[in-house]
Design a protein around this motif. Structure first.
Motif, PDB file in Angstrom:
ATOM      1  N   PRO A 179       5.475   7.200  -9.553  1.00 52.40           N
ATOM      2  CA  PRO A 179       4.239   7.322 -10.356  1.00 52.40           C
ATOM      3  C   PRO A 179       3.829   6.028 -11.060  1.00 52.40           C
ATOM      4  O   PRO A 179       3.308   6.072 -12.183  1.00 52.40           O
ATOM      5  CB  PRO A 179       4.629   8.393 -11.376  1.00 52.40           C
ATOM      6  N   CYS A 180       4.041   4.879 -10.443  1.00 50.66           N
ATOM      7  CA  CYS A 180       3.706   3.616 -11.114  1.00 50.66           C
ATOM      8  C   CYS A 180       2.230   3.571 -11.513  1.00 50.66           C
ATOM      9  O   CYS A 180       1.886   3.186 -12.635  1.00 50.66           O
ATOM     10  CB  CYS A 180       4.029   2.431 -10.200  1.00 50.66           C
ATOM     11  N   ALA A 181       1.339   3.931 -10.581  1.00 48.24           N
ATOM     12  CA  ALA A 181      -0.095   3.871 -10.873  1.00 48.24           C
ATOM     13  C   ALA A 181      -0.489   4.879 -11.950  1.00 48.24           C
ATOM     14  O   ALA A 181      -1.364   4.604 -12.781  1.00 48.24           O
ATOM     15  CB  ALA A 181      -0.892   4.123  -9.597  1.00 48.24           C
ATOM     16  N   VAL A 182       0.180   6.040 -11.945  1.00 46.91           N
ATOM     17  CA  VAL A 182      -0.121   7.049 -12.966  1.00 46.91           C
ATOM     18  C   VAL A 182       0.248   6.530 -14.349  1.00 46.91           C
ATOM     19  O   VAL A 182      -0.504   6.678 -15.323  1.00 46.91           O
ATOM     20  CB  VAL A 182       0.639   8.361 -12.668  1.00 46.91           C
ATOM     21  N   VAL A 183       1.423   5.888 -14.444  1.00 39.13           N
ATOM     22  CA  VAL A 183       1.881   5.356 -15.724  1.00 39.13           C
ATOM     23  C   VAL A 183       0.916   4.295 -16.244  1.00 39.13           C
ATOM     24  O   VAL A 183       0.686   4.167 -17.443  1.00 39.13           O
ATOM     25  CB  VAL A 183       3.303   4.784 -15.579  1.00 39.13           C
ATOM     26  N   VAL A 201      -7.459   8.236  -8.864  1.00 38.37           N
ATOM     27  CA  VAL A 201      -7.087   7.285  -7.808  1.00 38.37           C
ATOM     28  C   VAL A 201      -5.590   7.359  -7.541  1.00 38.37           C
ATOM     29  O   VAL A 201      -5.144   7.434  -6.382  1.00 38.37           O
ATOM     30  CB  VAL A 201      -7.497   5.855  -8.213  1.00 38.37           C
ATOM     31  N   ALA A 202      -4.792   7.325  -8.618  1.00 38.09           N
ATOM     32  CA  ALA A 202      -3.338   7.363  -8.454  1.00 38.09           C
ATOM     33  C   ALA A 202      -2.899   8.659  -7.789  1.00 38.09           C
ATOM     34  O   ALA A 202      -2.055   8.650  -6.872  1.00 38.09           O
ATOM     35  CB  ALA A 202      -2.668   7.216  -9.817  1.00 38.09           C
ATOM     36  N   GLY A 203      -3.485   9.784  -8.231  1.00 33.03           N
ATOM     37  CA  GLY A 203      -3.102  11.068  -7.657  1.00 33.03           C
ATOM     38  C   GLY A 203      -3.453  11.181  -6.184  1.00 33.03           C
ATOM     39  O   GLY A 203      -2.651  11.699  -5.376  1.00 33.03           O
ATOM     40  N   VAL A 204      -4.639  10.697  -5.804  1.00 38.89           N
ATOM     41  CA  VAL A 204      -5.061  10.759  -4.399  1.00 38.89           C
ATOM     42  C   VAL A 204      -4.144   9.903  -3.527  1.00 38.89           C
ATOM     43  O   VAL A 204      -3.704  10.332  -2.451  1.00 38.89           O
ATOM     44  CB  VAL A 204      -6.531  10.316  -4.260  1.00 38.89           C
ATOM     45  N   VAL A 244       2.299  10.694   0.470  1.00 44.75           N
ATOM     46  CA  VAL A 244       3.427  11.631   0.568  1.00 44.75           C
ATOM     47  C   VAL A 244       3.221  12.593   1.735  1.00 44.75           C
ATOM     48  O   VAL A 244       4.150  12.858   2.529  1.00 44.75           O
ATOM     49  CB  VAL A 244       3.599  12.393  -0.763  1.00 44.75           C
ATOM     50  N   ALA A 245       2.009  13.115   1.868  1.00 44.31           N
ATOM     51  CA  ALA A 245       1.729  14.033   2.981  1.00 44.31           C
ATOM     52  C   ALA A 245       1.909  13.332   4.320  1.00 44.31           C
ATOM     53  O   ALA A 245       2.470  13.911   5.275  1.00 44.31           O
ATOM     54  CB  ALA A 245       0.303  14.577   2.846  1.00 44.31           C
TER      55      ALA A 245
END
Length: 657
Positions: free
Chosen positions: A298-302, A602-605, A611-612
């Motif tokens: 989760p680097c981008a999420v952080v 953006v991070a979630g997408v 991952v998918a």
């Protein structure tokens, strides 16, 4: 970042200008140096590897890439692990080493290089934010000309000035400290502090600020504040302190991050073990697991939350609005109700005399009434008293000496002038029964939006004065802007009489007026709104509005010259006293909040897609690395957009909504 002091000039010569601090050099950042070293080593090893040179040629180079790009995040991650905290940076290093363990040395080295480059860009973004705040210090000169008691001059570092020192400010120089003019007259450009578009005339007794530019006259100034306590220094200190805080959104993300990271490690082990148990070979199972660990991190999420908020704090601070924390910057955008003080907020806070009404039978002319009132008011520091005394001085009136002065808050003052007992103050408190002429005159003035001041001589009313406070030029536009932002006009909270308050409110477009309030009444009104679920923004002068500022969801003080009480009481301070910056900073906060949402999306997408892809298909490790680190860079740069000057100009002009 280091700085040097200029060599003091000999006495009598102009001190040299302070060298501009400028921006932090990219290579001055350790993260940038390590990233550059890793990239250089990678580019040296890449052709050797692709040309199938002996491993002893490219192997040490790739090993050096791992060390230069990965040792610092790896070491920090191990220290965090010792404190039972799982750092996502450590997971990246582990993933790179895992790729190398299964023969993907090139892919692992590429991950390290991109990861180090991403970290360097984050460091640059942070440094640029800090630079934009520290750049305010360029306004203050490095040196000042201090005058000795014997009349000599010496050039000293401005930081060494002490309260009580006397300094000489020559034409064209910047003022070295906050102080009071002792001698000389000039015009000083103080737009950087007060926002005034034109130079302000200065003469003995006037205040000047460090960093402002002197005009054509020489000024002798007594230092009134320690260099560390100047307005500019307070701005820098408060914004830097705010940059160290974390917004609720960021705290929530960090709380979730630990659980997410632990879950991600468990999922990575499952991604490795399940295919292996189903017959997959060790190399492909481990490679898929390492790719999963990279893309699921989760680097981008952080990084989604703090860059926009810190950029907004720095930009607002650069323009004289101090948000004390990231919490405040996030809260400002949640405002759905604004409560405004009148005096010093909607108005300039400097009353001036408008009417002189001597009563029939008093035997006084207008000037005689003013001279009597000013003589009694002369020892008082109340703003209304200052307005009366200043008006007498402007007319060149001679004031008699007053004795037996006394002041009663809420009533007025009393003194003996020329053998007569004189009282000056509130009509409602001082007028005796039967003084209908005085009551009628006071009522007419109050109906016209004035504050009425009655004058009594030996217990009998002899006249009424009308005093008013000028509306700020941008008051009506600010009220309209706040109405557009919240969907309803602001509420006026004031201790003034209702007729005067309503008249002023009508001029700026405020319809809900709460007048005659004591400080605790203002706080009670705010608390009642808060209990109804409102997010109240209170804008006041930071002194008598302190209880309301403290009770509000967010409090903004019109700080004027940056008074200590205003800086301590409110959540945010408008140092330059520009009312129009209040809706601007609310818009800036909302833009920052929108960027946070954009970044999280953006991070979630990116995480979901990568991952998918890795679980359903076969995601190449280099592509996974590029996608993961690319999303991190995107959110960091997106957050930095609010550092630009155009971001502030847009919000000030009403854009960004």
């Amino acid at each position: 970042m280091t700085s040097t002091l200029t060599t003091p000039a000999p006495p009598g010569e102009h001190p040299p200008a302070a060298a501009p601090r400028g921006r932090t050099r990219i290579l001055a950042l350790p993260e940038a140096r390590w990233a550059l070293a890793a990239l250089t080593l990678f580019l040296a090893a890449l052709p050797l590897y692709l040309l199938e040179a002996p491993a002893w040629l490219w192997g040490p180079l790739f090993a050096a890439v791992y060390v230069t790009g990965g040792w610092e995040p790896g070491w920090e991650g191990l220290k965090a692990l010792r404190d039972r905290t799982l750092d996502v940076d450590l997971l990246m290093v582990v993933a790179a080493l895992g790729a190398a363990a299964v023969g993907q040395v090139l892919d692992g080295a590429l991950l390290i290089v991109i990861f180090a480059t991403s970290g360097a860009l984050e460091a640059v973004a942070t440094a640029r934010t800090a630079d934009s705040v520290r750049g305010l210090l360029d306004l203050a000169p490095a040196t000042a000309t201090r005058l000795s008691p014997g009349g000599g001059e010496e050039t000293v570092p401005a930081a060494e000035l002490a309260v009580g020192d006397t300094v000489l400010v020559r034409p064209g120089e910047r003022v070295g400290a906050d102080g009071t003019v002792l001698a000389g007259e000039s015009e000083v450009d103080q737009a950087t502090i007060t926002g005034e578009p034109l130079p302000a005339a200065k003469q003995p007794g006037d205040e000047v600020f460090a960093g402002t530019v002197n005009g054509t006259g020489a000024l002798t100034v007594r230092v009134e504040r320690d260099p560390s306590q100047t307005v500019i220094a307070k701005i820098v200190a408060m914004v830097e302190e705010a940059s160290e805080t974390k917004a609720p959104t960021q705290l929530f993300i960090e709380k979730v991050e630990q659980r997410y990271s632990v879950g991600m490690v468990i999922a990575t082990l499952a991604v490795f073990a399940v295919p292996l148990a189903l017959g997959d070979d060790l190399r492909s199972a481990l490679l898929r697991a390492m790719t999963f660990m990279i893309v699921a991190s989760p680097c981008a999420v952080v990084l989604s939350t703090m860059p926009p908020l810190l950029s907004a704090i720095a930009n607002a601070g650069r323009h004289g609005v101090l948000a004390k924390s990231a919490v405040v910057m996030e809260r400002l955008g949640q405002t759905d109700l604004v409560a405004l003080d009148k005096t010093g907020t909607l108005t300039e806070g400097a009353p001036h005399l408008t009417d002189l009404r001597p009563l029939p039978g008093s035997g006084l002319t207008g000037d005689g009434l003013l001279a009597l009132a000013a003589a009694a008011e002369h020892p008082s520091e109340h703003p209304l008293a200052r307005a009366v005394v200043d008006a007498a001085r402007e007319r060149g009136l001679t004031l008699a000496v007053a004795s037996g002065f006394a002041s009663a808050p809420g009533r007025g003052v009393s003194a003996t002038v020329g053998g007569h007992a004189v009282q000056v103050g509130s009509p409602g408190r001082l007028l005796p029964d039967g003084a209908e002429q005085a009551r009628a005159a006071a009522g007419e003035l109050e109906d016209a939006g004035r504050t009425a001041v009655v004058v009594l001589r030996d217990g009998a009313p002899v006249g009424v004065l009308g005093v008013t406070d000028r509306l700020r030029p941008d008051a009506a536009a600010t009220v309209a802007a706040l109405t557009g932002l919240t969907g309803r006009p602001p509420v006026l909270l004031t201790g003034d009489n209702e007729r005067a308050a309503r008249r002023l409110a009508a001029e700026v477009g405020v319809t809900d007026v709460r007048a005659g309030l004591l400080p605790q009444d203002k706080a009670s009104a705010v608390q009642a709104w808060e209990r109804q679920g409102r997010k109240v923004l209170v804008v006041g002068d930071g002194v008598n509005d302190a209880p309301a500022l403290a009770a509000a969801h967010c409090g903004v003080a019109m700080g004027g010259a940056g008074s200590d009480l205003a800086l301590e009481t409110a959540d945010a301070v408008v140092v330059r006293d520009e009312l129009a910056t209040v809706p601007a900073v609310v818009r800036l906060s909302r833009r920052a909040r929108r960027l946070v949402v954009q970044n999280l999306a953006v991070a979630g997408v990116f995480i979901a897609v990568l991952v998918a892809w890795d679980l359903i298909g076969t995601l190449p490790l280099p592509l996974g690395v590029a996608g993961h680190e690319g999303s991190t860079v995107i959110v960091a740069l997106n957050g930095m957009r609010l550092l630009r000057e155009t971001a502030w100009r847009s919000t000030l002009a009403g854009g960004g909504e």
